[in-house]
Each structure stands twice: as structure tokens, then as C-alpha cells.
Design a protein around this motif. Sequence first.
Motif, PDB file in Angstrom:
ATOM      1  N   TYR A   1      62.654  55.682 143.433  1.00  0.00           N
ATOM      2  CA  TYR A   1      62.410  54.252 143.647  1.00  0.00           C
ATOM      3  C   TYR A   1      60.913  53.943 143.694  1.00  0.00           C
ATOM      4  CZ  TYR A   1      62.412  49.704 145.950  1.00  0.00           C
ATOM      5  OH  TYR A   1      62.187  48.393 146.275  1.00  0.00           O
ATOM      6  N   GLY A   2      60.111  54.967 143.973  1.00  0.00           N
ATOM      7  CA  GLY A   2      58.669  54.782 144.046  1.00  0.00           C
ATOM      8  C   GLY A   2      58.093  54.934 145.445  1.00  0.00           C
ATOM      9  N   THR A   3      58.929  55.290 146.393  1.00  0.00           N
ATOM     10  CA  THR A   3      58.463  55.495 147.761  1.00  0.00           C
ATOM     11  C   THR A   3      57.542  56.713 147.811  1.00  0.00           C
ATOM     12  OG1 THR A   3      60.532  54.605 148.623  1.00  0.00           O
ATOM     13  CG2 THR A   3      59.211  55.939 150.133  1.00  0.00           C
ATOM     14  N   LYS A   4      56.394  56.567 148.450  1.00  0.00           N
ATOM     15  CA  LYS A   4      55.483  57.699 148.672  1.00  0.00           C
ATOM     16  C   LYS A   4      55.804  58.251 150.046  1.00  0.00           C
ATOM     17  CE  LYS A   4      51.569  58.024 147.112  1.00  0.00           C
ATOM     18  NZ  LYS A   4      50.847  58.806 146.129  1.00  0.00           N
ATOM     19  N   VAL A   5      56.703  59.226 150.071  1.00  0.00           N
ATOM     20  CA  VAL A   5      57.136  59.809 151.338  1.00  0.00           C
ATOM     21  C   VAL A   5      55.979  60.555 151.986  1.00  0.00           C
ATOM     22  CG1 VAL A   5      59.564  59.928 150.665  1.00  0.00           C
ATOM     23  CG2 VAL A   5      58.073  61.892 150.249  1.00  0.00           C
ATOM     24  N   GLY A   6      56.037  60.659 153.318  1.00  0.00           N
ATOM     25  CA  GLY A   6      54.988  61.317 154.067  1.00  0.00           C
ATOM     26  C   GLY A   6      55.411  62.669 154.609  1.00  0.00           C
ATOM     27  N   LEU A   7      54.438  63.425 155.087  1.00  0.00           N
ATOM     28  CA  LEU A   7      54.689  64.723 155.709  1.00  0.00           C
ATOM     29  C   LEU A   7      54.214  64.693 157.147  1.00  0.00           C
ATOM     30  CD1 LEU A   7      53.525  67.299 153.010  1.00  0.00           C
ATOM     31  CD2 LEU A   7      55.862  66.672 153.634  1.00  0.00           C
ATOM     32  N   SER A   8      54.933  65.420 157.983  1.00  0.00           N
ATOM     33  CA  SER A   8      54.547  65.557 159.382  1.00  0.00           C
ATOM     34  C   SER A   8      54.981  66.928 159.874  1.00  0.00           C
ATOM     35  CB  SER A   8      55.210  64.469 160.223  1.00  0.00           C
ATOM     36  OG  SER A   8      54.841  64.570 161.577  1.00  0.00           O
ATOM     37  N   THR A   9      54.069  67.640 160.526  1.00  0.00           N
ATOM     38  CA  THR A   9      54.413  68.959 161.025  1.00  0.00           C
ATOM     39  C   THR A   9      55.226  68.839 162.306  1.00  0.00           C
ATOM     40  OG1 THR A   9      52.344  69.166 162.221  1.00  0.00           O
ATOM     41  CG2 THR A   9      52.407  70.090 160.004  1.00  0.00           C
ATOM     42  N   ARG A  10      56.063  69.834 162.515  1.00  0.00           N
ATOM     43  CA  ARG A  10      56.867  69.931 163.736  1.00  0.00           C
ATOM     44  C   ARG A  10      56.470  71.226 164.443  1.00  0.00           C
ATOM     45  NH1 ARG A  10      63.248  70.785 163.398  1.00  0.00           N
ATOM     46  NH2 ARG A  10      62.883  69.731 161.423  1.00  0.00           N
ATOM     47  N   GLY A  11      56.139  71.113 165.701  1.00  0.00           N
ATOM     48  CA  GLY A  11      55.730  72.287 166.446  1.00  0.00           C
ATOM     49  C   GLY A  11      55.766  72.046 167.935  1.00  0.00           C
ATOM     50  N   LEU A  12      55.571  73.111 168.677  1.00  0.00           N
ATOM     51  CA  LEU A  12      55.580  73.071 170.139  1.00  0.00           C
ATOM     52  C   LEU A  12      54.292  73.692 170.652  1.00  0.00           C
ATOM     53  CD1 LEU A  12      59.186  74.491 170.625  1.00  0.00           C
ATOM     54  CD2 LEU A  12      58.503  72.086 170.696  1.00  0.00           C
ATOM     55  N   GLY A  13      53.789  73.181 171.763  1.00  0.00           N
ATOM     56  CA  GLY A  13      52.594  73.763 172.340  1.00  0.00           C
ATOM     57  C   GLY A  13      52.013  72.872 173.406  1.00  0.00           C
ATOM     58  N   SER A  14      50.879  73.287 173.906  1.00  0.00           N
ATOM     59  CA  SER A  14      50.218  72.508 174.951  1.00  0.00           C
ATOM     60  C   SER A  14      48.917  71.935 174.406  1.00  0.00           C
ATOM     61  CB  SER A  14      49.959  73.378 176.178  1.00  0.00           C
ATOM     62  OG  SER A  14      49.068  74.424 175.858  1.00  0.00           O
ATOM     63  N   SER A  15      48.334  71.059 175.208  1.00  0.00           N
ATOM     64  CA  SER A  15      47.087  70.431 174.803  1.00  0.00           C
ATOM     65  C   SER A  15      46.186  70.280 176.027  1.00  0.00           C
ATOM     66  CB  SER A  15      47.370  69.061 174.176  1.00  0.00           C
ATOM     67  OG  SER A  15      47.936  68.192 175.139  1.00  0.00           O
ATOM     68  N   TYR A  16      44.944  69.941 175.754  1.00  0.00           N
ATOM     69  CA  TYR A  16      43.986  69.631 176.811  1.00  0.00           C
ATOM     70  C   TYR A  16      43.143  68.471 176.316  1.00  0.00           C
ATOM     71  CZ  TYR A  16      40.921  72.489 173.879  1.00  0.00           C
ATOM     72  OH  TYR A  16      40.221  73.005 172.825  1.00  0.00           O
ATOM     73  N   THR A  17      42.485  67.784 177.215  1.00  0.00           N
ATOM     74  CA  THR A  17      41.648  66.647 176.859  1.00  0.00           C
ATOM     75  C   THR A  17      40.191  67.066 176.941  1.00  0.00           C
ATOM     76  OG1 THR A  17      43.305  65.146 177.744  1.00  0.00           O
ATOM     77  CG2 THR A  17      41.110  64.237 177.386  1.00  0.00           C
ATOM     78  N   ASP A  18      39.448  66.795 175.875  1.00  0.00           N
ATOM     79  CA  ASP A  18      38.031  67.164 175.881  1.00  0.00           C
ATOM     80  C   ASP A  18      37.216  66.087 176.605  1.00  0.00           C
ATOM     81  OD1 ASP A  18      37.586  65.065 174.081  1.00  0.00           O
ATOM     82  OD2 ASP A  18      37.036  66.368 172.405  1.00  0.00           O
ATOM     83  N   ALA A  19      35.913  66.285 176.694  1.00  0.00           N
ATOM     84  CA  ALA A  19      35.034  65.389 177.449  1.00  0.00           C
ATOM     85  C   ALA A  19      35.030  63.960 176.906  1.00  0.00           C
ATOM     86  CB  ALA A  19      33.617  65.944 177.464  1.00  0.00           C
ATOM     87  N   SER A  20      35.317  63.813 175.600  1.00  0.00           N
ATOM     88  CA  SER A  20      35.329  62.466 175.014  1.00  0.00           C
ATOM     89  C   SER A  20      36.697  61.798 175.100  1.00  0.00           C
ATOM     90  CB  SER A  20      34.852  62.521 173.563  1.00  0.00           C
ATOM     91  OG  SER A  20      35.755  63.290 172.789  1.00  0.00           O
ATOM     92  N   GLY A  21      37.667  62.485 175.712  1.00  0.00           N
ATOM     93  CA  GLY A  21      38.994  61.897 175.891  1.00  0.00           C
ATOM     94  C   GLY A  21      39.985  62.188 174.786  1.00  0.00           C
ATOM     95  N   VAL A  22      39.626  63.066 173.841  1.00  0.00           N
ATOM     96  CA  VAL A  22      40.516  63.412 172.735  1.00  0.00           C
ATOM     97  C   VAL A  22      41.477  64.509 173.176  1.00  0.00           C
ATOM     98  CG1 VAL A  22      40.624  64.375 170.398  1.00  0.00           C
ATOM     99  CG2 VAL A  22      38.829  62.739 170.990  1.00  0.00           C
ATOM    100  N   GLU A  23      42.763  64.345 172.836  1.00  0.00           N
ATOM    101  CA  GLU A  23      43.762  65.361 173.133  1.00  0.00           C
ATOM    102  C   GLU A  23      43.683  66.441 172.054  1.00  0.00           C
ATOM    103  OE1 GLU A  23      48.571  65.896 173.905  1.00  0.00           O
ATOM    104  OE2 GLU A  23      47.804  63.952 173.260  1.00  0.00           O
ATOM    105  N   ILE A  24      43.357  67.657 172.462  1.00  0.00           N
ATOM    106  CA  ILE A  24      43.208  68.788 171.552  1.00  0.00           C
ATOM    107  C   ILE A  24      44.440  69.681 171.683  1.00  0.00           C
ATOM    108  CG2 ILE A  24      41.789  70.780 170.909  1.00  0.00           C
ATOM    109  CD1 ILE A  24      40.213  68.177 170.775  1.00  0.00           C
TER     110      ILE A  24
END
Length: 186
Positions: free
Chosen positions: A113-136
Motif C-alpha cells: 500500500y506504500g506504508t513505510k513501516v518502522g523498526l523498534s528493538t525489544r529488550g530488557l535491562g536497567s537504566s540510570y540518569t546522567d547529570a543532564s537528565g538523560v536516561e541511559i
Amino acid sequence: ESKETPKGDYTGVVLATLRGVAIDYSRTNGNLRYYSHELWEKVFNSDEFKEQLRTKNLLGEPDHPDQRSQISYKEVSHAIRDITDDPSRQCYIATVDILDTPNGRIIKTLVDYGTKVGLSTRGLGSSYTDASGVEIIDPDNYEFITIDIVCNPSNYAARLDKINESSLVKTLSFTPYTTVFISPFP
């Protein structure tokens, strides 16, 4: 028991082959998370990932499932054929085969039909927030599951283009651009 990738004619099994950015490690994604190049190098250089890719078991589904993290064969729509780093663009490019399954036929219809489908990874894990507030996302405990096809990837450039087999013969490797999904359930 053989661990070699099956060989043969897949005419009628692969409905279409798509290629595009799967992962962008140059910036924070739309979910305000950052997945580093170090994280993706660990994932894609792991023996487990290489085995999944080699034996054609790197399978994905349409959308991320709500209540599970693992892949369900009855929900599969596609297989990741290849994924390569493109350092100049700071992303990974994936080649994706749309399979002749009920969900694969839905994705193929959208692509036709012409749809440009997207990709997204699936995973599990933890994160932390850096000094600028970004979740790493922590590369030391991230567990990669797969790359799913989605309507709205958190990495906006993670869209796929349909390719023909003759172009694959000329360019067998490419870089993936994936969006990682941190599961709310164990």
C-alpha cells in the motif's frame, strides 16, 4: 544436530525484503532514552546474537507484545537477515525478510500500500540518569530480544524501504537502526 543455516529456495516463503535504519546511537530516542554504540556492539558481537542470525532465528513480530518479552512463533511476521554498523551515520542498518505468515501477510499488505513501516528493538535491562537528565540504558545488563515492526518507532528515522533481490546481491551488508523497548514486566 546441525546449527547451520538451512539452504534452499525460499520463493513464496519471503514475501518482501526491506532495508533501513534500525538503530540510531547518535542521539536520545523519542522515549527520551539513550542506547550507546557500546551497548549495540556488545549485543551484535555476542555469540547468542550471531547464532540467532546464522540459524535464521532472529525473528520479530508486528508491534511489541503487551504481556511477554519472548518471541512467539505464532506471532512472527519477519526475520532479520542482516544488521551492520554505519559509523559515518552513527546507526545500524537492517535487512528484514517479511515471511509468509498471517502477520507477515498483514505487513506485506501495508508495504504494498506504500506504508513505510518502522523498526523498534525489544529488550530488557536497567537504566540510570546522567547529570543532564538523560536516561541511559546500561550496556552491562541489557538483554536484547529482537527487532519488531511498529507503526511509530521511537527513533524517527527507523523506517524501512522495499528492496529487490538484485540490489541485495550488490550490497550484502548494511547498518541497522533500532529502537529499544524496555519491558515493564519481568
